[in-house]
Design an enzyme around this catalytic site. Structure first.
Site, PDB file in Angstrom:
ATOM      1  N   LYS A 156      51.160  51.991  35.155  1.00  0.00           N
ATOM      2  CA  LYS A 156      49.780  51.797  34.719  1.00  0.00           C
ATOM      3  C   LYS A 156      48.594  51.514  35.482  1.00  0.00           C
ATOM      4  O   LYS A 156      48.664  50.252  35.610  1.00  0.00           O
ATOM      5  CB  LYS A 156      49.567  51.428  33.211  1.00  0.00           C
TER       6      LYS A 156
ATOM      7  N   GLU B 181      38.474  30.511  35.929  1.00  0.00           N
ATOM      8  CA  GLU B 181      38.525  31.297  36.969  1.00  0.00           C
ATOM      9  C   GLU B 181      37.014  32.208  37.042  1.00  0.00           C
ATOM     10  O   GLU B 181      36.728  32.725  35.890  1.00  0.00           O
ATOM     11  CB  GLU B 181      39.458  32.426  36.794  1.00  0.00           C
TER      12      GLU B 181
END
Ligand code: NAD
Length: 483
Positions: free
Chosen positions: A179, A385
């Site tokens: 996917k 992040e």
């Protein structure tokens, strides 16, 4: 584009059981360099994921499951050669699809070929062992495939993540359902066409693009999947692990990072400088192992800051195919997220910025790289992040403080340590919590041979190298009593 690759931009078919099936629903493909639509990809459904898992199961019970390891290796080798032959087309596809500068996209295409080559060679070298046990016994282990493996991958390095994950799983004899990310499915679909043409048996690889909450969630929760390999964000990783727990299947989680490079006072700055900057701005900073924090021993702080700032001022940002230092961000949303982080630190000292080229199209998602300093210890930008072209310079006094800062955010993918002192190299390599530590170099993600993965909130499990192969097998112990 050659005839063979005509239509790769507009790939509206799903690969299930060796057949290309027209998608019932599609998603638009945007070129981040100018914001225009360049094609469509399938919006796979839970039903299509189910059919893909069934096809993969059938492949395990059919031709693919019967394929000897050496032959699996030969098929992967052929795929790798064809990927290399089509590297330029794949690179252009990727550059248009995700905004990656062309030379970086070329590197990704060649890395994909190299993954196939590496795992081709490894396929028939995956062995068990014999174990000394009681008198009258012979005990040995078998490394067997797990079955159907699910692969959910992100948009930032589609070809590399596909290569390391699907390559290792196929080499180990599993059948895969892939996917790809909704923002970046073109090269995964092109890869699948190459793999089928190269003779990969039907059902060994199935590709169902689509939205994470639809196709992705359906794959994560599918009871027919024996292993999930997830690369992406922390929050989605949590939900994938929870879905896998319901079926009690193992998960490899490759999540985000806040990787440091640590520059000691005795470092060779000329050698370090290209690594310090490139590892922050490569792929516009949208790299899990981006060196987003540069820790510098205080006596050399001003010197490192000046050298990095000079490099930053020369950086150019522009359309992917024009191959500047940086391309656009993947999407307007990602640009907004990064701009939000910059806005959240108005007190930061901006040491330098790069420049967006004048002819960059208006609709592109361009953001100039920023080199920042002067944030309070533990600031949000130092802990989270950012996933964009923003690097922070942070001073430290001694080894202990460097380790404390480096390990502070609790994320641990990669670290770089720059010092001439051998004992310090060894000590630091042990003290830093990270899946990979580079001494006097930095390899955002490293080579295909090098096991890679996270500690703490960066995830668990290892991909790349032989270690990944072990993760895609289960060990069976056979104990024979023969008197
Ligand atoms: P993401 O988590 O949003 O998406 C990753 C994949 O998960 C996509 O295919 C997406 O469609 C799918 N997904 C989304 N929701 C889902 C759900 N509910 N169930 C199942 N699947 C779902 O991540 P992203 O924005 O594509 O990638 C960026 C993140 O990936 C960053 O945090 C980056 O650090 C990380 N990353 C890690 C590595 C590594 O090796 N550690 C490598 C590349 C990227």
């Amino acid at each position: 584009m050659s005839d063979a690759t005509e239509g790769w931009f507009d790939s509206r078919e799903i690969l299930i059981g060796g057949d290309w099936i027209p998608a019932a629903r599609t998603l638009p493909v945007e070129d981040p360099s100018d914001g225009t639509q360049i094609g469509e990809i399938p919006r796979g459904s839970a039903d299509e994921v189910d059919r893909a898992v069934t096809a993969a199961r059938a492949a395990m019970e059919g031709a693919w499951g019967q394929t000897p390891a050496a032959e699996r290796g030969r098929i992967l080798a052929r795929i790798g050669r064809r990927v290399a032959e089509h590297a330029e087309t794949l690179a252009r596809l990727e550059a248009r699809d995700v905004g990656k500068p062309l030379s970086q996209a070329r590197n990704d295409a060649l890395a994909l070929a190299r993954y196939m080559e590496f795992y081709a060679g490894a396929a028939d070298k995956l062995m068990g062992e014999t174990i000394p046990y009681l008198p009258g016994y012979t005990v040995y282990t078998l490394r067997e495939p797990l079955g159907v493996t699910g692969h959910i991958i992100p948009w930032n390095y589609p070809m590399q993540v596909l290569g390391r994950s699907v390559g290792a799983s196929l080499a180990a004899g599993n059948a895969c359902v892939l996917k790809p990310a909704e923002e970046a499915s073109l090269t995964a679909l092109a890869f699948a066409r190459i793999a089928v043409e190269a003779g990969l048996p039907a059902g060994a690889l199935n590709v169902v693009p689509g939205l994470g909450e639809e196709a992705g969630a359906a794959l994560a929760a599918h009871p027919g999947v024996a292993h999930l390999s997830f690369t992406g964000s922390f929050c989605v990783g949590q939900s994938v692990q929870a879905a896998a727990a319901a079926n009690a299947v193992p998960v490899t989680l490759e999540l985000g990072g806040k990787s440091p490079q640590i520059v000691f006072a005795d470092a060779d700055l000329d050698a370090a400088l290209p690594f310090l900057v490139n590892a922050g701005i490569q792929n516009a900073g949208q790299t899990c192992s981006a060196a987003s924090r540069i820790l510098v021993a205080r006596p050399r702080f001003d010197e490192v800051a000046a050298a990095m700032a000079a490099r930053y001022r020369s950086l150019r940002v522009g359309p992917a195919l024009a191959d500047h230092d940086l391309g656009p961000m993947i999407s307007a949303r990602q640009k907004q997220i990064v701009a939000g982080y910059l806005a959240a630190a108005p007190e930061a000292e901006v040491l330098a910025r790069g420049t967006i080229v004048e002819d960059a199209p208006e609709g592109g998602h361009y953001l100039a790289p920023h080199l920042l300093a002067g944030l309070a210890p533990g600031h949000r930008l130092e802990r989270e992040e950012i996933f964009g072209p923003v690097q922070l310079l942070i001073p430290f006094e001694d080894e202990a403080e460097a380790v404390a800062i480096a390990n502070g955010p609790g994320l641990g993918l990669v670290a770089g340590i720059w010092t001439a002192d051998g004992a310090r190299q060894m000590w630091m390599a042990r003290a830093i919590r990270a899946g990979q530590v580079f001494l006097n170099n930095y390899g955002a993600g490293g080579g295909v041979e090098l096991p890679f993965g996270g500690t703490g909130r960066s995830g668990h499990g290892r991909e790349k190298g032989f270690e990944a192969l072990y993760g895609f097998t289960q060990l069976k112990t056979v104990a024979a009593r023969h008197g």
